[in-house]
Design a protein around this motif. Sequence first.
Motif: not given
Lengths: 62, 314
Positions: B198-199, B272-279
Amino acid sequence: MSGFDRTTHELHHRRWGRNLGLGVVLIAFVAIVFGLTIAKVTTGADLQAYDHVARPALIEAE
Amino acid sequence: MTDASLYAASPERSAEPEFRDYIALLKPRVMSLVVFTALVGLLVAPNPVHPMIAFTAILFIALGGGASGALNMWYDADIDAVMKRTRKRPIPAGRIARGEALALGLALSGIAVVMLGLAANLVAAGLLAFTIFFYVVIYTMWLKRWTPQNIVIGGAAGAFPPMIGWAVATGGVSLESVLMFGLIFVWTPPHFWSLALFMKSDYGDAGVPMLPVTHGRDATRRHILAYTLLLVPVSLALLATPIAGPAYLIAALVLNTRFVIGAVRIWRRDDAACTADDHRVEKRFFRLSLWYLFLHFGALLMDAALAQTGWGMF
């Protein structure tokens, strides 16, 4: 030294803080070395004779 | 004219540093992990240590860790200036010159190693010297900018403190201290790679070859799972030693179960899942990783306390 303005500058405050911090660190260091020496002596850590050569004469008889 | 103006800012330094800037150079947050793990290594060892000697030893182990932090900031000033997370550090912020950080790091390294040698023993001092060398030369100067495996091998530097603490008490190295080393060593990759997920853009901008940048995020997720699975036997192996007792057994079972579940969740996700819930899952795993290490060592400490009262034996 008449050319110098003796008013306190913000820089002097920062420098005072730094000097104070360093002073505290140095005093703490001396206290730690002193405390460590006392701890070593009282726990009977390996000690050498006064001239760093073991002298049988200095060792207490069993 | 004031005497203040006699000290024109150096090309690298735009402001007069304060004492806390020098403290920041020693990475106090990293130091807290060093202090805690080294203290546990020292306290769980079978040989009791005089409290003053223990205090001095931990202090200088921490100082050695801080010194290597200063040397890291000296060498990595260019990277720190680019990354959002590190841009406000004293050197990129222009409060401390690089040369000052180098001098402070070298001086404190020498003081820490010599004082640890005098307070404890040469094995502990040698391990501390090697740790500083490993972190500064092997990790910072060599691996960090060269290979995406940087944190795998570089993680060894952060794994040494409990081994040094153990050496302070026992004067040597043994299975227990090697396993405590192994626990932090294998824990480091999933811990940092979950952060890197996430960084990502931060490391990418700085040109640091982190796994998500060089091999992609899917490969990183697989690596996190692999190292998490590898961590389980290392964690459980400590149960075969006398320093782990009932507290460690409970902690290891609960934490490893949760850690593996977290790693599997990360492995199953896509971008897509990571972006959807902001990691959210990655961030939760990262926080869990901090608790994982803290509670493992906390449990060892608790078992040592239980053993003192006669409740530690199975």
